[in-house]
Write a protein that holds these residues in place. Structure first.
Motif, PDB file in Angstrom:
ATOM      1  N   THR A 137      10.599   2.860  13.782  1.00  0.00           N
ATOM      2  CA  THR A 137       9.857   1.721  14.337  1.00  0.00           C
ATOM      3  C   THR A 137       9.206   2.104  15.656  1.00  0.00           C
ATOM      4  OG1 THR A 137      11.281   0.094  13.253  1.00  0.00           O
ATOM      5  CG2 THR A 137      10.114  -0.640  15.227  1.00  0.00           C
ATOM      6  N   ARG A 138       9.975   2.760  16.523  1.00  0.00           N
ATOM      7  CA  ARG A 138       9.437   3.194  17.820  1.00  0.00           C
ATOM      8  C   ARG A 138       8.258   4.136  17.631  1.00  0.00           C
ATOM      9  NH1 ARG A 138       9.249   7.098  21.240  1.00  0.00           N
ATOM     10  NH2 ARG A 138      10.447   8.539  19.987  1.00  0.00           N
ATOM     11  N   GLN A 139       8.398   5.091  16.705  1.00  0.00           N
ATOM     12  CA  GLN A 139       7.325   6.062  16.482  1.00  0.00           C
ATOM     13  C   GLN A 139       6.096   5.409  15.860  1.00  0.00           C
ATOM     14  OE1 GLN A 139       8.516   9.770  14.659  1.00  0.00           O
ATOM     15  NE2 GLN A 139      10.345   9.919  15.923  1.00  0.00           N
ATOM     16  N   ILE A 140       6.289   4.458  14.957  1.00  0.00           N
ATOM     17  CA  ILE A 140       5.155   3.757  14.350  1.00  0.00           C
ATOM     18  C   ILE A 140       4.423   2.941  15.407  1.00  0.00           C
ATOM     19  CG2 ILE A 140       4.508   1.892  12.761  1.00  0.00           C
ATOM     20  CD1 ILE A 140       6.718   3.022  10.857  1.00  0.00           C
ATOM     21  N   ASN A 141       5.164   2.261  16.275  1.00  0.00           N
ATOM     22  CA  ASN A 141       4.528   1.489  17.344  1.00  0.00           C
ATOM     23  C   ASN A 141       3.677   2.366  18.251  1.00  0.00           C
ATOM     24  OD1 ASN A 141       5.131  -1.334  17.127  1.00  0.00           O
ATOM     25  ND2 ASN A 141       7.262  -0.811  17.455  1.00  0.00           N
ATOM     26  N   ARG A 142       4.150   3.574  18.503  1.00  0.00           N
ATOM     27  CA  ARG A 142       3.405   4.497  19.357  1.00  0.00           C
ATOM     28  C   ARG A 142       2.188   5.063  18.631  1.00  0.00           C
ATOM     29  NH1 ARG A 142       6.979   9.155  21.039  1.00  0.00           N
ATOM     30  NH2 ARG A 142       6.482   9.718  18.923  1.00  0.00           N
ATOM     31  N   ALA A 143       2.353   5.434  17.356  1.00  0.00           N
ATOM     32  CA  ALA A 143       1.281   6.095  16.609  1.00  0.00           C
ATOM     33  C   ALA A 143       0.262   5.120  16.013  1.00  0.00           C
ATOM     34  CB  ALA A 143       1.878   6.961  15.494  1.00  0.00           C
ATOM     35  N   VAL A 144       0.733   3.945  15.609  1.00  0.00           N
ATOM     36  CA  VAL A 144      -0.144   2.953  14.965  1.00  0.00           C
ATOM     37  C   VAL A 144       0.123   1.593  15.618  1.00  0.00           C
ATOM     38  CG1 VAL A 144      -0.938   2.025  12.746  1.00  0.00           C
ATOM     39  CG2 VAL A 144       0.221   4.244  12.810  1.00  0.00           C
ATOM     40  N   GLU A 195       4.959   8.789   8.595  1.00  0.00           N
ATOM     41  CA  GLU A 195       3.793   9.509   8.071  1.00  0.00           C
ATOM     42  C   GLU A 195       2.873   8.582   7.274  1.00  0.00           C
ATOM     43  OE1 GLU A 195       5.615  12.668   5.839  1.00  0.00           O
ATOM     44  OE2 GLU A 195       6.258  13.740   7.652  1.00  0.00           O
ATOM     45  N   LEU A 196       3.463   7.748   6.418  1.00  0.00           N
ATOM     46  CA  LEU A 196       2.654   6.820   5.627  1.00  0.00           C
ATOM     47  C   LEU A 196       1.966   5.776   6.507  1.00  0.00           C
ATOM     48  CD1 LEU A 196       4.811   6.175   2.432  1.00  0.00           C
ATOM     49  CD2 LEU A 196       2.585   7.290   2.556  1.00  0.00           C
ATOM     50  N   ALA A 197       2.658   5.302   7.530  1.00  0.00           N
ATOM     51  CA  ALA A 197       2.037   4.336   8.439  1.00  0.00           C
ATOM     52  C   ALA A 197       0.833   4.953   9.139  1.00  0.00           C
ATOM     53  CB  ALA A 197       3.054   3.840   9.465  1.00  0.00           C
ATOM     54  N   MET A 198       0.952   6.213   9.542  1.00  0.00           N
ATOM     55  CA  MET A 198      -0.173   6.896  10.198  1.00  0.00           C
ATOM     56  C   MET A 198      -1.327   7.112   9.227  1.00  0.00           C
ATOM     57  SD  MET A 198       2.046   9.454  12.698  1.00  0.00           S
ATOM     58  CE  MET A 198       0.950  10.784  12.433  1.00  0.00           C
ATOM     59  N   GLU A 199      -1.002   7.409   7.975  1.00  0.00           N
ATOM     60  CA  GLU A 199      -2.029   7.674   6.968  1.00  0.00           C
ATOM     61  C   GLU A 199      -2.682   6.380   6.458  1.00  0.00           C
ATOM     62  OE1 GLU A 199      -2.069   9.012   2.299  1.00  0.00           O
ATOM     63  OE2 GLU A 199      -0.544   9.906   3.600  1.00  0.00           O
ATOM     64  N   LEU A 200      -1.875   5.378   6.153  1.00  0.00           N
ATOM     65  CA  LEU A 200      -2.372   4.173   5.487  1.00  0.00           C
ATOM     66  C   LEU A 200      -2.773   3.051   6.447  1.00  0.00           C
ATOM     67  CD1 LEU A 200       0.250   4.076   2.591  1.00  0.00           C
ATOM     68  CD2 LEU A 200      -2.115   4.909   2.480  1.00  0.00           C
ATOM     69  N   ARG A 201      -2.270   3.087   7.688  1.00  0.00           N
ATOM     70  CA  ARG A 201      -2.585   2.072   8.696  1.00  0.00           C
ATOM     71  C   ARG A 201      -2.368   0.641   8.192  1.00  0.00           C
ATOM     72  NH1 ARG A 201      -3.094   4.680  13.516  1.00  0.00           N
ATOM     73  NH2 ARG A 201      -4.185   6.619  13.240  1.00  0.00           N
ATOM     74  N   VAL A 245       0.808  -1.229   0.000  1.00  0.00           N
ATOM     75  CA  VAL A 245       0.000   0.000   0.000  1.00  0.00           C
ATOM     76  C   VAL A 245       0.836   1.273   0.000  1.00  0.00           C
ATOM     77  CG1 VAL A 245      -2.007  -1.088   1.068  1.00  0.00           C
ATOM     78  CG2 VAL A 245      -0.255  -0.036   2.522  1.00  0.00           C
ATOM     79  N   GLY A 246       2.156   1.144   0.200  1.00  0.00           N
ATOM     80  CA  GLY A 246       2.974   2.344   0.201  1.00  0.00           C
ATOM     81  C   GLY A 246       4.452   2.017   0.200  1.00  0.00           C
TER      82      GLY A 246
END
Length: 196
Positions: free
Chosen positions: A48-55, A23-29, A12-13
């Protein structure tokens, strides 16, 4: 290309740097994020740390050329659900994606345990940095000046200067070359060209 050809997977991205990956992980989930360790602008471990926290629903699978335990340990400490070597077969990558998607860990055995490197040693000796401090030290090590860092992070030059001052105090490092050496030893950046 490998993943796009799999009938049960949908790509998907694609991100060219760590900040864009977040940013893409937050947008595309996405269900699974395949992350390189060495990413420009924001290294793969901090991303990775930020993605785990945000998504939190997204599982991050680290794909790396580094077989040293130090990198595997750092990836796990930053919340990676799995770790696969680039030199492993494409089947290993596909198995890893399916395993982490199903909720299990996947740490490929091939080459793991090849020895501890300076990454772990440097990371263990240093005090804990905040996410923002890690971003600043990476950008400094990549050769960016205060103004460029401010623009990249969307903060003021004065705030960048405060972060640099805090970093130098925490790490007892007093010049840009020292911060660069620290970033390399802690695995925040790599010496030489980044892998993308």
């Amino acid at each position: 290309m490998l993943l796009a050809g799999e009938g049960d997977l949908k790509v998907v991205g694609h991100a060219d740097n760590g900040r864009q990956a977040v940013e893409l992980a937050m947008e595309l989930r996405p269900d699974v994020v395949v992350m390189d360790v060495a990413m420009p602008l924001l290294n793969g471990l901090e991303a990775t740390r930020q993605i785990n926290r945000a998504v939190p629903s997204a599982k991050v699978l680290v794909l790396s050329a580094h077989a040293e335990n130090a990198y595997v340990e750092l990836a796990a400490a930053h919340g990676a659900a799995g770790y696969v070597l680039k030199q492993d077969s494409s089947d290993a990558l596909l198995k890893a994606i399916h395993a982490v998607h199903a909720g299990g860990p996947f740490f490929a055995p091939s080459g793991m345990g090849a020895g501890r490197g300076s990454v772990a040693d440097g990371a263990r000796k240093a005090p804990e940095l905040t996410g923002r401090e890690t971003e600043v030290v990476q950008l400094v090590a990549e050769g960016m000046g205060n103004k460029g860092i401010a623009v990249e992070l969307g903060i003021s030059v004065k705030t960048v200067e405060k972060h640099r001052q805090s970093l130098m105090q925490k790490l007892d490092i007093h010049d840009t070359a020292g911060l660069t050496r620290y970033a390399i030893s802690a695995g925040i950046i790599q010496a030489g060209s980044p892998e993308i």
